[in-house]
Design an enzyme around this catalytic site. Sequence first.
Site, PDB file in Angstrom:
ATOM      1  CE  LYS A   1     -26.873   1.563 -16.660  1.00  0.00           C
ATOM      2  NZ  LYS A   1     -27.037   2.088 -15.337  1.00  0.00           N
TER       3      LYS A   1
ATOM      4  N   GLY B   1     -23.757   6.490  20.000  1.00  0.00           N
ATOM      5  CA  GLY B   1     -24.997   6.383  19.243  1.00  0.00           C
ATOM      6  C   GLY B   1     -26.224   6.411  20.141  1.00  0.00           C
TER       7      GLY B   1
ATOM      8  CB  ILE C   1     -21.303   4.568  10.514  1.00  0.00           C
ATOM      9  CG1 ILE C   1     -21.707   3.137  10.889  1.00  0.00           C
ATOM     10  CG2 ILE C   1     -19.868   4.857  10.934  1.00  0.00           C
ATOM     11  CD1 ILE C   1     -20.912   2.089  10.126  1.00  0.00           C
ATOM     12  CG  ASP C   2     -26.431   2.652  12.040  1.00  0.00           C
ATOM     13  OD1 ASP C   2     -25.843   2.156  11.064  1.00  0.00           O
ATOM     14  OD2 ASP C   2     -26.668   2.034  13.087  1.00  0.00           O
TER      15      ASP C   2
ATOM     16  NE  ARG D   1     -23.176  -2.207  20.981  1.00  0.00           N
ATOM     17  CZ  ARG D   1     -22.577  -2.201  19.788  1.00  0.00           C
ATOM     18  NH1 ARG D   1     -21.730  -3.138  19.462  1.00  0.00           N
ATOM     19  NH2 ARG D   1     -22.846  -1.253  18.909  1.00  0.00           N
TER      20      ARG D   1
ATOM     21  NE  ARG E   1     -19.626  -1.039  13.668  1.00  0.00           N
ATOM     22  CZ  ARG E   1     -20.612  -0.216  14.017  1.00  0.00           C
ATOM     23  NH1 ARG E   1     -20.369   1.066  14.197  1.00  0.00           N
ATOM     24  NH2 ARG E   1     -21.827  -0.682  14.179  1.00  0.00           N
TER      25      ARG E   1
HETATM   26  P1  ADP Z   1     -24.807   2.768  20.366  1.00  0.00           P
HETATM   27  O1  ADP Z   1     -24.502   3.809  21.367  1.00  0.00           O
HETATM   28  O2  ADP Z   1     -23.794   2.710  19.262  1.00  0.00           O
HETATM   29  O3  ADP Z   1     -26.233   2.833  19.874  1.00  0.00           O
HETATM   30  P2  ADP Z   1     -25.559   0.448  22.028  1.00  0.00           P
HETATM   31  O4  ADP Z   1     -26.995   0.528  21.659  1.00  0.00           O
HETATM   32  O5  ADP Z   1     -24.916  -0.903  22.037  1.00  0.00           O
HETATM   33  O6  ADP Z   1     -24.621   1.329  21.065  1.00  0.00           O
HETATM   34  O7  ADP Z   1     -25.391   1.117  23.466  1.00  0.00           O
HETATM   35  C1  ADP Z   1     -24.124   1.229  24.066  1.00  0.00           C
HETATM   36  C2  ADP Z   1     -24.256   1.101  25.556  1.00  0.00           C
HETATM   37  O8  ADP Z   1     -25.088   2.153  26.051  1.00  0.00           O
HETATM   38  C3  ADP Z   1     -24.933  -0.177  26.050  1.00  0.00           C
HETATM   39  O9  ADP Z   1     -24.058  -1.277  26.085  1.00  0.00           O
HETATM   40  C4  ADP Z   1     -25.386   0.241  27.432  1.00  0.00           C
HETATM   41  O10 ADP Z   1     -24.312   0.203  28.328  1.00  0.00           O
HETATM   42  C5  ADP Z   1     -25.796   1.709  27.210  1.00  0.00           C
HETATM   43  N1  ADP Z   1     -27.237   1.779  26.967  1.00  0.00           N
HETATM   44  C6  ADP Z   1     -27.911   1.444  25.853  1.00  0.00           C
HETATM   45  N2  ADP Z   1     -29.248   1.576  26.010  1.00  0.00           N
HETATM   46  C7  ADP Z   1     -29.444   2.012  27.279  1.00  0.00           C
HETATM   47  C8  ADP Z   1     -30.586   2.304  28.083  1.00  0.00           C
HETATM   48  N3  ADP Z   1     -31.826   2.193  27.590  1.00  0.00           N
HETATM   49  N4  ADP Z   1     -30.375   2.700  29.355  1.00  0.00           N
HETATM   50  C9  ADP Z   1     -29.138   2.816  29.863  1.00  0.00           C
HETATM   51  N5  ADP Z   1     -28.021   2.545  29.168  1.00  0.00           N
HETATM   52  C10 ADP Z   1     -28.145   2.137  27.907  1.00  0.00           C
END
Ligand code: ADP
Length: 342
Positions: free
Chosen positions: A232, A121, A145-146, A91, A275
């Site tokens: 049950k 994701g 996985i969501d 992240r 995961r």
């Molecule tokens: P996932 O991709 O599994 O949903 P995250 O929501 O943690 O996981 O997002 C992963 C990374 O994507 C974040 O740590 C950030 O670097 C980038 N990211 C998430 N949201 C944004 C956004 N609104 N704008 C730019 N980069 C983003």
Amino acid sequence: MGRARRREILQGLSAFGGEMKRIAVLTSGGDGPGLNPCIRAVTRMAIHLGVEVVGVRRGYLGLINGEVVDLDRRAVSGIMGHGGTFLGTARCPEFLTEKGRREALRTLNRLDIDGLVVIGGNGSLTGALELHRMGFPVVGVPATIDNDINGTDIAIGVDTALNTILDAIDRIKDTASSHNRAFLIETMGRDCGYLALASGVAGGAELVLIPEVEITMEEVARVIGDTYVRGKAHCIIIVAEGWKPGTRALVDYLNSRHEELGFEIRLTVLGHIQRGGRPSAFDRLLATRLGAAAAEALIRGKSGVMVGWRHDRAVTTPLEEAVAFCKEINMELWKLALVMEK
Ligand code: ADP
């Protein structure tokens, strides 16, 4: 269709001269099974089309810091059955800022990278959209996985995670029946109840609790009591982690009433085992098809799109639509769960 000729199909696949010389691939955000086969597919399709590939380590963090490795056909050998992602994921709060994204763009330019495939994701694909808006060619692949991403019937990792949960449900059912117990099994899913709902239906649960549907703790207690009275041997309740007021509060409430419910109450939080693990056959195929289609789309000049899976084929959706909101739960499946729970 008549019999296809292997050589003609191969020639058709590579018959094109594009602008791209070198692309990058990264995995970002939450991990899940199937990321390695996807990296492999991106790499092999790009090389097949005459384009070099580099892998970016640790998602957007590695993109900002310039952590890349050259990927050739051999570099992605033998990883098909491995869970996780050999490139690593992370992240990256810096990437949420304009400054961080500019830094990433500088790295891409410095390393002569012409395009990027982002596997991840909702958050990661939103990041990909931002890069596209800054003028850099990006194609996304849904992996979470969501299963909450628009524009794809299913995301990479979902099938394996479901199978892991089912394995746990089957095992817990054995012990629950032996001791006459009610088990709450908590699955992942902070905002989206897909994993809980699908595994509940496939696992024959007595009740499924998901964030999308309101149900009081009294109603849950009533289901447990009724299940006991019907004779049950067990009562299995699947709870998505985002269900309110939460699994802990429910356990405390049910324990306070356990004498009248009949069953003793136990809780299993599945957590991160959902995961990990070897990707299923379905996830390997899906990851291979989406990864290959994403590389091809990028190299053929597409940008700002996600390659998803719908009606048995790879289809592109604008990233803007893919991340605009979380995909809603299929209420038909939820209604079916109600009938099957009886
Ligand atoms: P996932 O991709 O599994 O949903 P995250 O929501 O943690 O996981 O997002 C992963 C990374 O994507 C974040 O740590 C950030 O670097 C980038 N990211 C998430 N949201 C944004 C956004 N609104 N704008 C730019 N980069 C983003």
